[in-house]
Write an enzyme that holds these catalytic residues in place. Structure first.
Site, mmCIF file in Angstrom:
data_model
loop_
_atom_site.group_PDB
_atom_site.id
_atom_site.type_symbol
_atom_site.label_atom_id
_atom_site.label_comp_id
_atom_site.label_asym_id
_atom_site.label_seq_id
_atom_site.Cartn_x
_atom_site.Cartn_y
_atom_site.Cartn_z
ATOM 1 N N LYS A 45 -56.137 -7.593 -43.937
ATOM 2 C CA LYS A 45 -56.313 -6.924 -42.646
ATOM 3 C C LYS A 45 -54.982 -6.372 -42.141
ATOM 4 O O LYS A 45 -53.910 -6.742 -42.640
ATOM 5 C CB LYS A 45 -56.879 -7.907 -41.620
ATOM 6 C CG LYS A 45 -55.942 -9.071 -41.300
ATOM 7 C CD LYS A 45 -56.538 -10.007 -40.284
ATOM 8 C CE LYS A 45 -55.561 -11.148 -39.960
ATOM 9 N NZ LYS A 45 -56.075 -12.061 -38.915
ATOM 10 N N ARG A 143 -62.760 -19.029 -30.163
ATOM 11 C CA ARG A 143 -62.525 -17.588 -30.280
ATOM 12 C C ARG A 143 -63.818 -17.009 -30.848
ATOM 13 O O ARG A 143 -64.837 -17.022 -30.178
ATOM 14 C CB ARG A 143 -61.294 -17.334 -31.173
ATOM 15 C CG ARG A 143 -60.657 -15.988 -30.975
ATOM 16 C CD ARG A 143 -59.382 -15.846 -31.790
ATOM 17 N NE ARG A 143 -59.613 -15.956 -33.232
ATOM 18 C CZ ARG A 143 -58.661 -15.822 -34.153
ATOM 19 N NH1 ARG A 143 -57.409 -15.590 -33.791
ATOM 20 N NH2 ARG A 143 -58.949 -15.925 -35.438
ATOM 21 N N HIS A 175 -62.824 -21.158 -38.493
ATOM 22 C CA HIS A 175 -61.380 -20.913 -38.528
ATOM 23 C C HIS A 175 -60.659 -22.032 -37.783
ATOM 24 O O HIS A 175 -61.110 -22.463 -36.716
ATOM 25 C CB HIS A 175 -61.070 -19.563 -37.887
ATOM 26 C CG HIS A 175 -59.697 -19.040 -38.178
ATOM 27 N ND1 HIS A 175 -59.195 -18.929 -39.452
ATOM 28 C CD2 HIS A 175 -58.720 -18.566 -37.370
ATOM 29 C CE1 HIS A 175 -57.982 -18.417 -39.420
ATOM 30 N NE2 HIS A 175 -57.659 -18.198 -38.154
ATOM 31 N N ARG A 231 -58.995 -18.664 -47.451
ATOM 32 C CA ARG A 231 -58.612 -17.324 -47.003
ATOM 33 C C ARG A 231 -57.094 -17.310 -46.759
ATOM 34 O O ARG A 231 -56.607 -17.956 -45.831
ATOM 35 C CB ARG A 231 -59.335 -16.963 -45.702
ATOM 36 C CG ARG A 231 -60.855 -17.064 -45.783
ATOM 37 C CD ARG A 231 -61.497 -16.625 -44.470
ATOM 38 N NE ARG A 231 -60.968 -17.337 -43.311
ATOM 39 C CZ ARG A 231 -61.458 -18.476 -42.831
ATOM 40 N NH1 ARG A 231 -62.482 -19.069 -43.433
ATOM 41 N NH2 ARG A 231 -60.922 -19.036 -41.764
ATOM 42 N N TYR A 277 -27.302 -0.809 -23.808
ATOM 43 C CA TYR A 277 -27.784 -0.815 -22.426
ATOM 44 C C TYR A 277 -27.445 -2.124 -21.708
ATOM 45 O O TYR A 277 -27.634 -3.211 -22.247
ATOM 46 C CB TYR A 277 -29.297 -0.606 -22.391
ATOM 47 C CG TYR A 277 -29.748 0.784 -22.734
ATOM 48 C CD1 TYR A 277 -29.277 1.884 -22.033
ATOM 49 C CD2 TYR A 277 -30.667 0.996 -23.756
ATOM 50 C CE1 TYR A 277 -29.701 3.167 -22.355
ATOM 51 C CE2 TYR A 277 -31.101 2.275 -24.080
ATOM 52 C CZ TYR A 277 -30.618 3.356 -23.368
ATOM 53 O OH TYR A 277 -31.036 4.619 -23.673
ATOM 54 N N CYS A 324 -32.521 -0.955 -28.756
ATOM 55 C CA CYS A 324 -33.017 0.224 -28.041
ATOM 56 C C CYS A 324 -34.272 0.752 -28.742
ATOM 57 O O CYS A 324 -34.717 0.203 -29.748
ATOM 58 C CB CYS A 324 -31.941 1.295 -28.000
ATOM 59 S SG CYS A 324 -30.348 0.706 -27.367
ATOM 60 N N ASP A 326 -34.799 3.397 -30.562
ATOM 61 C CA ASP A 326 -34.636 3.964 -31.899
ATOM 62 C C ASP A 326 -33.454 3.406 -32.675
ATOM 63 O O ASP A 326 -33.223 3.816 -33.808
ATOM 64 C CB ASP A 326 -34.419 5.483 -31.792
ATOM 65 C CG ASP A 326 -35.435 6.148 -30.893
ATOM 66 O OD1 ASP A 326 -36.612 6.180 -31.262
ATOM 67 O OD2 ASP A 326 -35.035 6.616 -29.807
#
Length: 395
Positions: A45, A143, A175, A231, A277, A324, A326
């Site tokens: 997944k 869940r 699970h 799994r 920053y 930051c 990028d």
């Protein structure tokens, strides 16, 4: 120090993810051997946890996995469209989804509720075929899965539709919530609840081909949870689901992913320079800074500001200041402890590390600890603008 740029190799970009599918293949083989006679489902997944859906699915099957698992139907249909015919389970969809293509493609569909069962039955009738289903019981994770109160009615209705030929109950599953803490009493409680759910199924004539409960952590630490099928997701990619107990090498696993970038700039700055920053990092001496062209838009966690490890020219350094969008900065040092690097040199954020005989190389687990998260998130969050390259594929 003068900067002498060394351009990145032709055809490569500012950064890349390299996935060694031979490691995925070997990890699958090691896991399969560990759990035999139980079978292995390779969980691919989320684009195989960021490693590449199709290359990793193929490698896992080559390594001995006999099942594949995905969360979303689109992932399952992509595998079928690529010609992969192995048994395949998908488990997450809302009401009103188009399940007919899954039935036609012989994709197994998880069923956790009456509405889901009815929609699968409707899809089977529309397709003129029998739907393959796995009934999911909630044994304590709270869940997905039918609750203990809902379970008997879901099993009863499934048996009815099976008798009519609309569905075939291939599996019963659940699970675990705390398998990464093997000593947690909740694990034994969930195994007991799963046994109870299997007993209810048997009482209604539902005898599944496969019973499955164990994820990666339980596969490695709890043989009582193996049943007919395990799994494995994280472990398949060579990462440890129990980092407090064992490193990948201790478990016979090799991490498959390496993330690196080419330094975009190397420059000298004086003592007292505030970096990035907010100026949260201040250089103590005259020093050299390296600019790594990856940031939180690429999946580098901002929470690892000031702590994320990077390997440059064989030496470990940490993110200097804030990550930051990028880019981020590393302090390459000065004097005898300085890292000799130039723009264009490779900076490795993480790779196999000690599992591949490279003890200085940071790992995804190192980044998880720096960011206060788990290695699952580190590898699966990497953005699409970082190119992927796969090695170790069979011809």
């Amino acid at each position: 120090m003068a900067e002498n740029p060394s351009p990145a190799p032709a055809g490569e970009h500012f950064a890349e993810v390299v996935v060694d599918v031979a490691a995925v293949r070997a990890n699958a083989a090691a896991l399969r051997e560990r759990v035999a006679p139980a079978a292995l489902m390779a969980v691919v997944k989320a684009d195989a946890y960021g490693h590449g859906l199709l290359p990793c699915a193929r490698a896992a099957l080559e390594g001995g996995a006999t099942w594949l698992g995905v969360a979303q139907p689109a992932e399952a249909l992509a595998l079928r469209a690529a010609g992969i015919e192995a048994p395949l389970l998908t488990w997450l969809y809302p009401p009103g989804g188009d399940l007919e293509p899954l039935v036609r493609a012989r994709v197994d569909v998880s069923v956790s509720s009456q509405w889901a069962l009815e929609e699968v039955v409707a899809a089977a009738r529309a397709a003129g075929a029998t739907a393959r289903v796995h009934l999911k019981a909630d044994t304590g994770l709270c869940r997905g899965g039918a609750s203990r109160q809902e379970w008997p009615d879901l099993v009863r209705a499934s048996a009815k539709h099976a008798a009519e030929g609309a569905v075939h109950v291939v599996g019963v599953w659940s699970h675990l919530a705390s398998s990464d803490v093997p000593a947690d009493a909740a694990n034994a409680e969930q195994v007991a609840a799963f046994e109870e759910a299997l007993g209810v199924a048997a009482a209604h004539g539902v005898e599944p081909e496969v019973r499955h409960l164990a994820n990666s952590a339980a596969t490695l630490t709890n043989p009582a949870s193996h049943y007919d099928l395990v799994r494995c997701g994280l472990a398949l990619y060579g990462l440890t689901p129990v980092p407090d107990l064992a490193a990948p090498a201790d478990l016979g696993l090799v991490p498959a992913m390496t993330l690196s970038a080419f330094l975009a700039l190397v420059k000298r700055v004086p003592a007292g320079s505030r970096v990035s920053y907010g100026g949260t990092y201040t250089t103590r001496t005259d020093t050299t800074l390296g600019l790594v062209p990856l940031g939180y838009a690429d999946g580098v966690p901002r929470s690892a500001s000031g702590s994320g490890p990077v390997l440059v020219a064989g030496r470990r350094r940490n993110v200097a200041g804030r990550v930051c969008m990028d880019q981020f900065v590393v302090d390459l040092g000065s004097g005898p402890d300085a890292v000799a690097a130039a723009a264009g040199d490779r900076a490795v954020l993480f790779g196999p590390g000690a599992a591949a005989g490279r003890p200085q190389e940071p790992t995804a687990q190192d980044w998880a600890e720096a960011a206060g998260t788990i290695s699952y998130e580190i590898v699966s969050r990497l953005g699409a603008r970082v190119p992927r390259r796969w090695t170790g594929e069979r011809a």
